[in-house]
Scaffold this active site. Structure first.
Site, short mmCIF file in Angstrom:
data_model
loop_
_atom_site.label_atom_id
_atom_site.label_comp_id
_atom_site.label_asym_id
_atom_site.label_seq_id
_atom_site.Cartn_x
_atom_site.Cartn_y
_atom_site.Cartn_z
N ASP A 1 -6.87 -6.34 3.79
CA ASP A 1 -7.14 -5.36 2.72
C ASP A 1 -7.97 -5.97 1.59
OD1 ASP A 1 -5.84 -3.22 3.90
OD2 ASP A 1 -3.90 -3.71 2.99
N LYS B 1 4.65 -4.23 6.25
CA LYS B 1 3.70 -5.29 5.87
C LYS B 1 4.35 -6.52 5.24
CE LYS B 1 -0.30 -2.35 4.83
NZ LYS B 1 -1.40 -2.17 3.86
#
Ligand code: ATR
Length: 281
Positions: A112, A76
């Site tokens: 997220d 990520k």
């Protein structure tokens, strides 16, 4: 485990999507996105790709014209340097978990934070509410930025000082050591640590005394679906938000970016819950 669904239509116009990570064998994203594609008539297929060579994989997205990707552990952060554009929110969070291929231009987002916020906002307003975020890792960062952007009054609560204070300083919010946290005066409590996850399901990150009636308590852990924290919170008269809600909403954000269509959130949630229930059998 094989999840039974109708075969998707695959033809020369089918768009390809993938989750890139290591490991990816237990990812729930393929089943969730494929069901959503089918339900909305989107001509796409989503697969899980075990990726250890990230620069090679990103070159592959470009070469093959893969339309969209989810990015998971451990890529990520590193993926940010390989894209053409990174959305300002993802840059602030310091991680990208979503790639959109816009006619050859690879753009990175973080779903997220928005996903967690959507899950929370289904149950409670955030603006001017006092919010305790337990933990100071990657998940805490995404959530804390979302809370701050929505006008919540944030406190970072962490087991150790260093990491917790750094995140609190960056967000210009309060910090509290986990061992000093009482829960008094808080409207919302969010666990972003792995405490309570299988196999340590008898653990919870705060004491029962921290849970007060009227609070909203959210856990990002979704295995088990009802963590010890959430069952204690329910018994204490709190509103609860489970980890599947956040997972599904972050996926819904990705779906919307990739397809421009309204995501079938309830179907995505039912599908994920079904897979989790089957895994437990
Ligand atoms: P992620 O990036 O997935 O959020 P992480 O970076 O490993 O995961 O962050 C884990 C967070 O959970 C940290 O805030 C950690 O606290 P420390 O900074 O003190 O290490 C917290 N954490 C992990 N295990 C914990 C435990 N048993 N009790 C309390 N906090 C815990």
């Amino acid at each position: 485990m094989v999840f039974k669904t109708d075969m998707p239509r695959i033809d020369s116009n089918t768009r390809l999507y993938a989750v890139l990570g290591s490991p990816v064998g237990h990812s729930l994203s393929p089943v969730m996105h494929n069901v959503a594609f089918r339900q909305t008539g989107h001509n796409g297929v989503y697969v899980a790709l075990h990726v250890t060579d990230l620069p090679g994989a990103v070159a592959g997205i470009r070469a093959l014209g893969i339309h969209g990707c989810s990015v998971t552990i451990p890529h990520k952060v590193a993926v940010m340097g390989l894209l053409d554009h990174v959305d300002p929110m993802a840059r602030r969070i310091g991680a990208v978990n979503t790639i959109v291929n816009e006619a050859g231009r690879l753009c990175g987002f973080n779903s997220d934070g928005p996903g967690a916020m959507a899950a929370l906002l289904e149950k409670t307003p955030v603006v001017r509410r006092r919010v305790a975020v337990i933990g100071a890792g990657g998940a805490a960062r995404s959530l804390a930025h979302g809370i701050a952007d929505h006008g919540g009054q944030l406190t970072i609560v962490n087991r150790s000082q260093g990491r917790g204070r750094r995140l609190a300083d960056e967000l210009k919010c309060d910090f509290c050591l986990l061992e000093d946290f009482s829960g008094v005066g808080y409207d919302i409590l969010i666990n972003t640590t792995s405490v309570g996850m299988v196999p340590d399901t008898d653990q919870m990150p705060v004491t029962h005394a921290c849970l007060r009636p009227g609070m909203t308590v959210m856990d990002i852990v979704y295995n088990p679906l009802e963590t010890r924290l959430l069952s204690a919170a329910r018994r204490a008269g709190c509103t609860v938000v489970d980890g599947v809600a956040m997972f599904v909403h972050q996926g819904a954000f990705q779906f919307e970016r990739w397809t421009g269509k309204q995501p079938p959130v309830q179907l995505m949630r039912r599908t994920v819950l079904e897979v989790l229930a089957n895994q437990r059998r």
